[in-house]
Design an enzyme around this catalytic site. Structure first.
Site, PDB file in Angstrom:
ATOM      1  N   VAL A  95       0.990  -1.168  -0.033  1.00  0.00           N
ATOM      2  CA  VAL A  95      -0.217   0.003  -0.071  1.00  0.00           C
ATOM      3  C   VAL A  95       1.091   1.225  -0.041  1.00  0.00           C
ATOM      4  O   VAL A  95       1.794   1.167   0.830  1.00  0.00           O
ATOM      5  CB  VAL A  95      -0.795  -0.028   0.904  1.00  0.00           C
ATOM      6  CG1 VAL A  95      -1.729   1.213   1.322  1.00  0.00           C
ATOM      7  CG2 VAL A  95      -1.976  -1.188   1.267  1.00  0.00           C
ATOM      8  N   ASP A  96       0.385   2.068  -0.876  1.00  0.00           N
ATOM      9  CA  ASP A  96       1.261   3.532  -0.999  1.00  0.00           C
ATOM     10  C   ASP A  96       0.449   4.679  -0.333  1.00  0.00           C
ATOM     11  O   ASP A  96       1.262   5.400   0.115  1.00  0.00           O
ATOM     12  CB  ASP A  96       1.719   3.790  -2.425  1.00  0.00           C
ATOM     13  CG  ASP A  96       2.711   3.018  -3.004  1.00  0.00           C
ATOM     14  OD1 ASP A  96       3.339   2.212  -2.251  1.00  0.00           O
ATOM     15  OD2 ASP A  96       2.524   2.591  -4.370  1.00  0.00           O
TER      16      ASP A  96
END
Length: 379
Positions: A95-96
């Site tokens: 996840v960014d």
């Protein structure tokens, strides 16, 4: 009267005992039993009626499992909603961008949840982008910035998205200003401030606090025929004047649009209890107009589309973190995001894992403190 009761017991012990009381019936001598015996039999019947019921008439809910392979429905559901036990592997590495709900995730009422400032700092240090999305429309983005500051949370204004902003963004997207119409607001100052920023004229809101329509003989409420949209947001001072004005605008002004900031059933005004949410106010307008609103807050895709366009990022790299199944998690699943439910707000573990729940996140945990601490698997 017990001595005059007619009792028949089948030779099959699994068949129910039936007692028919008839004051005029005089049973044969061979069937007469004493009152005391009948009383004992009746008491046993009341205590054990389930045991005497025919097997084919018993409810499945009361049948004891005969095999260890039969599992409780909740246990089956638990297997499909894993607890977050290895946050780096399950979530952080893939996840960014994290989108956080606020009420029940970052704070409850006017109190920040323990450990949250440290967790947000760690996420920033790990290079994660964060956005804070709330369905509460009582404040504008500037108003929420002040709340973050008051709670000791260093959050830039551009990371904050409220449903009051979403209402304004929707009107801007649909070029409402070009119609020359104005908006009528059931809600608080947040919506008003956001409409001011895009130069959309409005009436109502806090200005209609405490007003009462003339409901005497021949009384009527005159409404503004130039209203082209009614926006319903959370309003701690909602009253009959506002409801009547809204229904007149929607029912009598051609093309008037009905917009809801959200449909949340409950909200966190304080950390002591849950309070009736904007769903109750929207419901009042739905009831008197028969119209369904355009919902601009979660789980509407409007905000996520805005973020995806701004960040130029794949949805699969975004995780929605919230405490509600029907808004936060649904917002994520409907829009192709990863989802994580926290139990620090309105949703309990029992509700999440219950057989009636059809909305399932990718993971769940007690709070976002679990993002940097391994939790034991739920038993």
């Amino acid at each position: 009267y017990l001595s005059r009761a007619l009792c028949s017991v089948s030779s099959n012990s699994r068949t129910a005992i039936s007692c028919h009381f008839s004051p005029s019936y005089n049973p044969p001598a061979t069937m007469k039993i004493s009152a005391s015996t009948l009383a004992v039999l009746s008491l046993s019947l009341l205590r054990s009626v389930r045991a005497f019921a025919p097997a084919n008439s018993r409810s499945a809910a009361f049948v004891r499992p005969t095999s260890t392979s039969v599992r409780h429905p909740t246990a089956r559901h638990m297997a499909s909603v894993p607890r977050l036990t290895d946050p780096a592997e399950q979530l952080l590495n893939g996840v960014d961008v994290f989108i956080f709900d606020c009420d029940g995730v970052i704070w409850r009422g006017d109190s920040v949840i323990d450990g949250i400032p440290d967790i947000l700092a760690k996420l920033r240090a790990a290079g994660k982008k964060m956005y804070f999305v709330t369905n509460n429309s009582t404040k504008s983005r500037a108003g929420y910035k002040k709340k973050f500051d008051s709670l000791g949370l260093d959050v830039p204004a551009e990371e904050i998205f409220s449903s009051s902003f979403a209402a304004a963004a929707y009107l801007e997207q649909t070029k409402f200003k070009d119609t020359g119409k104005k908006a009528y607001i059931i809600g608080e100052v947040g919506i008003c401030e956001e409409l001011d920023l895009i130069d959309v004229p409005w009436i109502g809101g806090p200005d209609d606090k405490g007003k009462e329509p003339d409901m005497g003989p021949g009384g009527m409420l005159h409404h503004d025929e130039d209203v082209g949209a009614v926006i319903v947001g959370f309003d701690r001072h909602v009253n009959y004047y506002k409801i009547q004005t809204a229904q007149l605008c929607i029912n009598e002004n051609p093309g008037c649009e009905f917009i809801a900031t959200n449909l949340d059933a409950v909200t966190h005004l304080t950390d002591a209890q849950e309070w009736a949410g904007n769903g109750s106010m929207v419901g009042a307008i739905k009831g008197c107009t028969g119209q369904e609103p355009t919902v601009v807050g979660k789980p509407s895709p409007l905000m996520i589309d805005y973020l995806v366009d701004k960040l130029k990022i794949e949805k699969s790299k975004i995780c929605m973190v919230g405490d509600r199944l029907d808004t936060d998690v649904l917002f994520g699943t409907d829009n192709g995001l990863k989802t994580c439910l926290v139990l620090s707000g309105v949703t309990t573990e029992e509700k999440l894992l219950g057989e009636d729940n059809k909305i399932t996140p990718d993971y769940y945990c007690d709070s976002i403190n679990a993002f940097f601490a391994k939790e034991p698997a739920s038993v």
